[in-house]
Scaffold this motif. Structure first.
Motif, short mmCIF file in Angstrom:
data_model
loop_
_atom_site.label_atom_id
_atom_site.label_comp_id
_atom_site.label_asym_id
_atom_site.label_seq_id
_atom_site.Cartn_x
_atom_site.Cartn_y
_atom_site.Cartn_z
N ALA A 45 0.84 -1.20 0.00
CA ALA A 45 0.00 0.00 0.00
C ALA A 45 0.87 1.24 0.00
CB ALA A 45 -0.93 -0.01 1.19
N GLU A 49 0.93 4.13 -2.91
CA GLU A 49 0.66 5.56 -2.63
C GLU A 49 1.70 6.42 -3.31
OE1 GLU A 49 -2.85 5.24 -0.83
OE2 GLU A 49 -1.84 7.13 -1.27
N GLU A 139 -9.32 7.48 -6.44
CA GLU A 139 -10.24 7.50 -5.30
C GLU A 139 -11.57 6.84 -5.63
OE1 GLU A 139 -7.62 8.27 -2.79
OE2 GLU A 139 -9.68 7.92 -2.17
N ARG A 142 -11.01 3.15 -5.65
CA ARG A 142 -10.91 2.71 -4.25
C ARG A 142 -12.27 2.61 -3.61
NH1 ARG A 142 -6.31 5.71 -2.50
NH2 ARG A 142 -4.56 4.26 -2.59
N ALA A 143 -13.01 3.71 -3.74
CA ALA A 143 -14.33 3.75 -3.09
C ALA A 143 -15.21 2.60 -3.56
CB ALA A 143 -15.00 5.08 -3.37
N TYR A 146 -13.74 -0.77 -2.14
CA TYR A 146 -13.84 -0.92 -0.68
C TYR A 146 -15.28 -0.98 -0.23
CZ TYR A 146 -8.94 -0.28 0.52
OH TYR A 146 -7.58 -0.45 0.68
N LYS A 147 -16.07 -0.04 -0.75
CA LYS A 147 -17.43 0.06 -0.22
C LYS A 147 -18.38 -0.93 -0.88
CE LYS A 147 -20.87 3.34 1.15
NZ LYS A 147 -21.43 4.64 1.06
N ARG A 148 -18.25 -1.08 -2.20
CA ARG A 148 -19.20 -1.90 -2.92
C ARG A 148 -18.56 -3.08 -3.62
NH1 ARG A 148 -23.53 -0.33 -0.99
NH2 ARG A 148 -24.10 1.85 -1.07
N ILE A 159 -19.37 -10.30 -0.06
CA ILE A 159 -18.69 -9.03 0.18
C ILE A 159 -17.26 -9.31 0.64
CG2 ILE A 159 -19.32 -8.71 2.62
CD1 ILE A 159 -19.94 -5.75 1.69
N ILE A 160 -16.35 -8.49 0.17
CA ILE A 160 -14.94 -8.70 0.53
C ILE A 160 -14.73 -8.18 1.93
CG2 ILE A 160 -12.56 -8.24 -0.12
CD1 ILE A 160 -13.55 -7.53 -2.91
N ASP A 161 -14.60 -9.07 2.87
CA ASP A 161 -14.47 -8.62 4.26
C ASP A 161 -13.07 -8.84 4.82
OD1 ASP A 161 -15.53 -11.29 6.43
OD2 ASP A 161 -14.47 -11.35 4.52
N SER A 162 -12.17 -9.40 4.04
CA SER A 162 -10.79 -9.52 4.52
C SER A 162 -9.86 -9.79 3.35
CB SER A 162 -10.66 -10.65 5.52
OG SER A 162 -10.68 -11.88 4.83
N ASN A 163 -8.59 -9.53 3.56
CA ASN A 163 -7.61 -9.78 2.51
C ASN A 163 -7.41 -11.26 2.23
OD1 ASN A 163 -7.04 -7.08 2.01
ND2 ASN A 163 -5.59 -6.97 3.70
N MET A 178 -6.42 -5.65 -0.73
CA MET A 178 -7.31 -4.69 -1.39
C MET A 178 -6.53 -3.71 -2.24
SD MET A 178 -10.54 -4.98 -0.95
CE MET A 178 -11.86 -4.05 -0.28
N GLU A 179 -5.44 -3.22 -1.69
CA GLU A 179 -4.66 -2.22 -2.42
C GLU A 179 -4.07 -2.80 -3.70
OE1 GLU A 179 -4.10 1.17 -2.20
OE2 GLU A 179 -5.88 0.94 -0.96
#
Lengths: 239, 398
Positions: A45, A49, A139, A142-143, A146-148, A159-163, A178-179
């Motif tokens: 990550a 960045e 962004e 990402r959104a 992460y969110k959807r 739903i993705i709840d963990s790596n 996720m990253e």
């Protein structure tokens, strides 16, 4: 009070795949793996960045340089698009219907990422009146993820709840968190296909504030078709 | 193929005195024949048809008229109508099954197939099953026999029973051995038949009581003949309709010792054929060892099984998860770098803010300085402009 355990039970326990010791061992292995994933995720990550920042700065530099020289800097054409279906399923002719199916846009306000090349651009041309699309920034990507972001696991939408979930499926493509996923999608890497197909089509909400008119193209003060960078504001309203 | 290398022993009881084992005999192989209610039911239903008497409707019934249809145009149905006049019968419909006094639909004929052929082997299979069932107490009880007070099932009794001649002796024996309760049941539940059989010489209905099976009739038949519910049979001619009345297995049988022993010869075993039924061996069960649970749990099976797969969470519960942009813990789980990122962002913002502040302050200061100096210049300029003003005044006057 001596309890006599029957021989069959004793043998069963010994043979058991789910005996306590075996379970414990498996759990320990899993824990170390998770720790490993998280530490790697941290490092990656950080790397990404920096990479995104550098990319932006580089773009600015090149533009300034061009200005100084009195020439123009032509930005590379976008590789990634995000498509949102904005028309329902009633009365869609067969060719656009098929293309929408191929792109996994099977319901209204569903969204998918797509890599832009000559073939996909031609596909988009056919389905322009039914979708709106554009070039998402980091962004937005990402959104969305992460969110959807939901994964396609065992033919189910989860739903993705963990790596760990990502690791299990995409480890062989060197995507473990996720990253990584965001990076692969945003930069359209070598394994974009696998990262994208890992993701279930995004189910977005109708936009806050509504649409103007879906019947006209974005260029004509409507909503459908290519809206380039304005897809980002739209996604914010729909996410 | 014997499930039991050692055959269990059955006690033989006397017919009077004390209820005590006087002898022990091995259980004949028939009693280990497979109990097949399906076979018994099939054979019984077909066998029961074999004692039927033909019946039919008269061939001329309903046809003894010369009725003809009146045809159309007379405002009546086209059914044949009785010819002639002068009687109520004339003009009435005839012949049809729907007509009053007409013949029935498909009049019954005597050449209906009343009897059924059953394969000999099937018949024998059923009898073996039925005999085996008579030794199974739950089956006998479920058939309705009162067998609580019996010393043993199968009930084998000394051969002296065969020599009984008096009914009184027979009853005394039944009471002695504990079988009279079943007879009492029969007596108690004697009823008038429901239905028209009651005036067709089948007035009463009786339950079935114990059946006494003998090897030689030395008076036993007559002794037990008049006891309600009790039937006697020779072991050589056991009838399925009696062994499994109503195709319900588990008749209560009282065997005499020689009859019991003869069963081994009559029905044979899996190794030795029957002496009386040529080429007949006892039917083989589908499974030799019916203890399936034990087979599965045995070492031989368990060591060859693959490991049990972990319970598949294929269609598991829907995973709930908060929005990572609202719940920091979820965000950190997905992106461990996030907190650091925010921190760095914060630091960067502060740094920028500071820089910006410096720049703003610097420029503000420059502006103020410039203002200050320009004010001084203005003052200097103001001092030197008095002469000009005088001239102006003069000029105004003009």
């Amino acid at each position: 009070m001596s309890k006599q355990v029957p021989e069959t039970i004793k043998k069963q326990v010994k043979r058991s795949f789910n005996s306590k010791e075996v379970k414990k061992e498996k759990n320990q292995k899993r824990m170390t793996l998770l720790k490993d994933i998280q530490s790697k995720a941290f490092k990656r990550a950080e790397k990404y960045e920096k990479e995104y920042l550098d990319q932006e700065q580089k773009l600015v530099e090149l533009k300034q340089k061009a200005l100084k020289e009195g020439s123009f800097y032509r930005e590379p054409e976008p590789k990634l698009a995000f498509i949102i279906r904005i028309r329902g399923i009633v009365g869609v002719p067969p060719k656009p219907r098929k293309i929408l199916q191929l792109l996994r846009l099977r319901r209204i306000y569903s969204g998918v990422f797509i890599r832009l090349n000559k073939s996909s651009l031609r596909m988009l041309h056919f389905i322009d009146p039914y979708v709106t699309w554009g070039y998402p920034d980091v962004e937005t990507v990402r959104a969305l993820i992460y969110k959807r972001g939901h994964a396609r696991v065992n033919h189910q939408r989860k739903i993705i709840d963990s790596n760990e979930m990502i690791y299990d499926k995409l480890q062989k493509y060197d995507i473990i968190c996720m990253e990584d996923l965001v990076h692969e999608i945003y930069t359209v890497g070598k394994n974009f296909k696998h990262a994208n197909s890992f993701l279930w089509a995004f189910k977005l909400k109708p936009p806050v504030g509504g649409f103007s008119t879906v019947k006209r193209s974005f260029v004509n003060k409507g909503e459908h078709g290519n809206r380039e960078q304005y897809i980002n504001t739209l996604v914010k309203k729909m996410i | 193929m014997t499930t039991q290398q050692l055959r269990p022993i059955v006690s033989v009881f006397p017919i009077k005195g004390k209820v005590k084992t006087i002898k022990q005999v091995p259980l004949p192989s028939v009693f280990s024949a497979p109990i097949r209610p399906d076979v018994v039911r099939f054979v019984h239903t077909n066998m029961a048809k074999n004692n039927r008497q033909a019946h039919a409707v008269s061939t001329t019934a309903g046809e003894q008229t010369s009725a003809t249809s009146w045809g159309t145009g007379r405002a009546v149905a086209r059914i044949p109508r009785v010819k002639g006049s002068g009687t109520g019968r004339s003009g009435q419909a005839a012949f049809g099954n729907m007509c009053r006094g007409g013949r029935m639909y498909a009049p019954k004929k005597v050449w209906r197939k009343w009897h059924r052929k059953i394969n000999t082997n099937q018949k024998r299979y059923a009898v073996c099953s039925a005999i085996a069932a008579t030794a199974v107490t739950p089956l006998v009880m479920s058939r309705g026999h009162r067998v609580n007070k019996l010393p043993e099932l199968p009930l084998v009794v000394s051969d002296q029973l065969q020599s009984l001649t008096k009914t009184r002796q027979a009853v005394k024996f039944l009471k002695f051995i504990g079988a009279y309760r079943d007879v009492e049941k029969v007596i108690r539940t004697k009823k008038t038949r429901v239905g028209q059989g009651k005036y067709r010489n089948r007035r009463h209905v009786l339950r079935k009581g114990p059946m006494v099976v003998y090897a030689r009739n030395l008076g036993i038949k007559k002794a037990f003949r008049n006891i309600p519910g009790v039937e006697t049979a020779s072991v050589y001619t056991l009838n399925l309709l009696k062994l499994a009345p109503g195709s319900q297995m588990g008749r209560f049988i009282i065997w005499t010792e020689s009859a019991f022993k003869l069963l081994e010869d009559i029905y044979g075993s899996w190794e030795k054929p029957s002496k009386f039924k040529s080429g007949f061996y006892l039917p083989r069960p589908v499974m030799v060892n019916t203890d399936v649970e034990r087979i599965i749990k045995s070492d031989q099976v368990q060591t060859v099984l693959r490991n049990r797969r972990p319970r598949s969470r294929k269609y598991g519960k829907k995973i709930q998860r908060a929005d990572p942009y609202e719940d920091m813990s979820v965000m950190v789980k997905l992106n461990p770098y996030y907190k650091t990122k925010l921190q760095k962002q914060k630091e960067l913002d502060e740094k920028n803010k500071k820089e910006r502040k410096e720049i703003v302050d610097k420029s503000r200061k420059e502006y103020e300085d410039w203002l200050y100096f320009s004010e001084e210049e203005e003052e200097e300029e103001e001092e030197g402009s008095d002469e000009d003003r005088e001239i102006e005044v003069l000029s105004d006057e003009n």
